[in-house]
Enzyme design. Structure first.
Site, PDB file in Angstrom:
ATOM      1  CG  ASP A  35      -4.278   3.299  -2.373  1.00 29.44           C
ATOM      2  OD1 ASP A  35      -4.790   2.199  -2.073  1.00 29.44           O
ATOM      3  OD2 ASP A  35      -3.196   3.425  -2.957  1.00 29.44           O
ATOM      4  CG  ASP A  63       4.124  -0.637   3.740  1.00 30.52           C
ATOM      5  OD1 ASP A  63       4.751  -1.700   3.609  1.00 30.52           O
ATOM      6  OD2 ASP A  63       2.907  -0.504   3.459  1.00 30.52           O
ATOM      7  CD  GLU A 108       7.488  -2.902   0.669  1.00 31.49           C
ATOM      8  OE1 GLU A 108       7.199  -4.095   0.572  1.00 31.49           O
ATOM      9  OE2 GLU A 108       6.639  -2.019   0.943  1.00 31.49           O
TER      10      GLU A 108
END
Ligand code: CA
Length: 503
Positions: A175, A205, A241
């Site tokens: 991440d 995303d 998203e």
């Protein structure tokens, strides 16, 4: 289907009919089995003829995986897909055909093979145990979440050190630390790079995961990037998203970025599929659509809905509806009646199947033709090889006016002919709404269209005299039922499973 609607009256704005392309499985221009950007360019006419004027390209940047949702270089094209010249050529040709191109922007994480992560972990490996990491020596150590504590099961050890890193999706997808201003500066430069290549928008995303359970932080990241992008191209588009509840989707409109995918109406348990298979009635579908439109608009008036039925992470609609043609047609008719920009996942227009829950099986090679194998891809290596397609290939369906392909084409044509379908504000017509039947008015500037639904199994008749659309004619209709949709002596005959447009 009815009427010969074919004029494109749509303004040149960010309300589009989008086609989601998984390049890997779409069209192979050079015969190596893998789809590529030249292949997408060769098939732009197919996409345009279907009625789409926007493309969402799933990730095209260099990556070690077939799906490419883990980037190793944010300013290049994956060699499997071709070259930067191929990308530039694709954008140019798309623009010549009035198709806008948006691309996946995956910034929640990188690949573990990204040079930033490799540099950071190499640095930590060489760091004496008593020293603290120093960003002035290795800035990349601040680009990720490193720590001496394994906070939960999504934290993985950096081999040969006392450190762990966060990888909320997978160990090989560390991440990014989007609070780091150097990193944000790099990502702004990445955005500029693609905007200068002519990219018209980003599909963001996984923003829910930028920082877990931190809506304020995540919406600020989206807001910052969007504001940066429209500074360079005022028409720039962004769709995110946010795969969460309706409440969460609404909260993310606080980012004041144009679109969140409409997960509420999508997926096997969403309103579109439920209504298409008869588990939810027209009245509920329409009331929810209008309520939700209002709720989102209250938060962000410029919102553009982004409805869809399924995407690359879900079982295909053909599976969700057991391949029932009338239900698949009804689902598409419902989708095309929604406000905003519908997204169609490649192959959906021919009723393509997936299998089970394995991701690879949701991303199979596009079924172009039985007669002509040119361009047909091998598809993901780990996909099951025994998946039988029950649908006809695209080339056959294009010749058949009764096919699902022709149905999609007709529905998209209606949207291009009547810009108010996408752009208008909705109001329910109570006098024509009850149970399986519902009607609404959609108004955009001077243009008004009435949309009337019959989601039941029986044809019905509605007396229009004395109602708002009394003087209207049938402008077009999509019916998976028997008989015509017509107005005779002020009475509208609505076949079963029909969405009709009155003007
Ligand atoms: Ca190829």
């Amino acid at each position: 289907m009815s009427s010969s609607a074919s004029v494109n009256n749509a303004p040149d704005d960010n309300y589009r009919n989008y086609y989601e392309v998984f390049v890997y499985s779409f069209y192979d221009s050079d015969g190596d089995g893998t789809g590529d950007l030249k292949g997408v360019e060769e098939k732009l006419d197919y996409i345009a003829e279907l009625g789409c004027n926007g493309i969402w390209l799933m990730p095209v940047m260099p990556s070690p995986t077939y799906h490419k949702y883990d980037v190793t270089d944010y300013m290049d094209i994956d060699a499997q897909y071709g070259s930067m010249e191929d990308f530039e050529s694709l954008i140019r040709t798309a623009h010549d055909k009035h198709i806008r191109v948006i691309m996946d922007m995956v910034i929640n994480h990188t690949s573990s093979k990204h040079p930033w992560f490799v540099s950071a972990t190499d640095y930590l490996k060489g760091l004496p145990a008593e020293d603290e990491p120093d960003a002035s020596v290795c800035p990349y150590v601040m680009y990720y979440h490193f720590g001496k504590e394994k906070k939960d099961s999504t934290w993985y050890p950096v081999a040969g050190t006392q450190y762990y890193y966060e990888g909320s999706f997978w160990s090989e997808m560390p991440d990014l630390n989007l609070a780091n201003t150097d990193l944000v500066g790099e990502l702004d430069a990445v955005a500029d790079f693609w905007i200068d290549k002519g990219v018209d928008g980003f599909r963001m995303d996984a923003p829910l995961h930028y920082e877990e359970n931190d809506k304020k932080f995540n919406t600020d990241v989206l807001k910052h990037l969007y504001e940066h992008c429209i500074g360079r191209n005022p028409d720039f588009y962004m769709v995110s998203e946010v795969w969460g509840s309706e409440k969460t989707i609404e909260e993310y409109y606080e980012s004041e970025t144009p679109s969140m995918f409409d997960f509420t109406f999508a997926q096997a348990e969403g309103d579109i599929i439920k209504t298409a298979r008869g588990a939810e009635k027209a009245e509920k579908f329409v009331r929810r659509m209008i309520e939700i439109q209002k709720a989102r608009q209250e938060i962000y008036p410029e919102y553009i809905n982004a409805p869809f039925i399924t995407n690359h992470d879900m079982a295909r609609i053909s599976n969700a509806l057991n391949g029932k043609s009338a239900d698949m047609k009804m689902a598409a008719a419902l989708l095309f009646s929604m406000d905003g920009s519908p997204f169609i996942y490649y192959g959906e227009e021919i009723g393509f199947s997936s299998k089970g829950t394995k991701d690879e099986n949701k991303r199979l090679a596009m079924y172009w033709s039985d007669a002509d194998k040119a361009g047909i891809c091998t598809g993901p290596e780990d996909a099951d090889r025994d998946i039988e397609q029950k649908c006809e290939p695209a080339d056959m369906q294009m010749k058949d006016p009764e096919s699902l392909y022709s149905w999609y084409k007709y529905g998209l044509t209606l949207r291009n002919t009547y810009p108010e379908i996408a752009r208008g504000k909705s109001e329910i017509l109570e006098e024509l709404t009850d149970s399986h039947v519902a009607a609404l008015k959609r108004t955009y500037g001077e243009n008004t269209i009435y949309i009337v639904y019959n989601t039941g199994k029986e044809a019905t008749e509605l007396i229009l005299d004395g109602t708002e659309p009394a003087a209207c004619k049938v402008a077009g209709y999509m019916s998976a039922g028997e008989g015509n949709c017509e107005i005779t002596d002020g009475v509208l005959r609505l076949p079963a499973k029909t969405v009709a447009y009155l003007k």
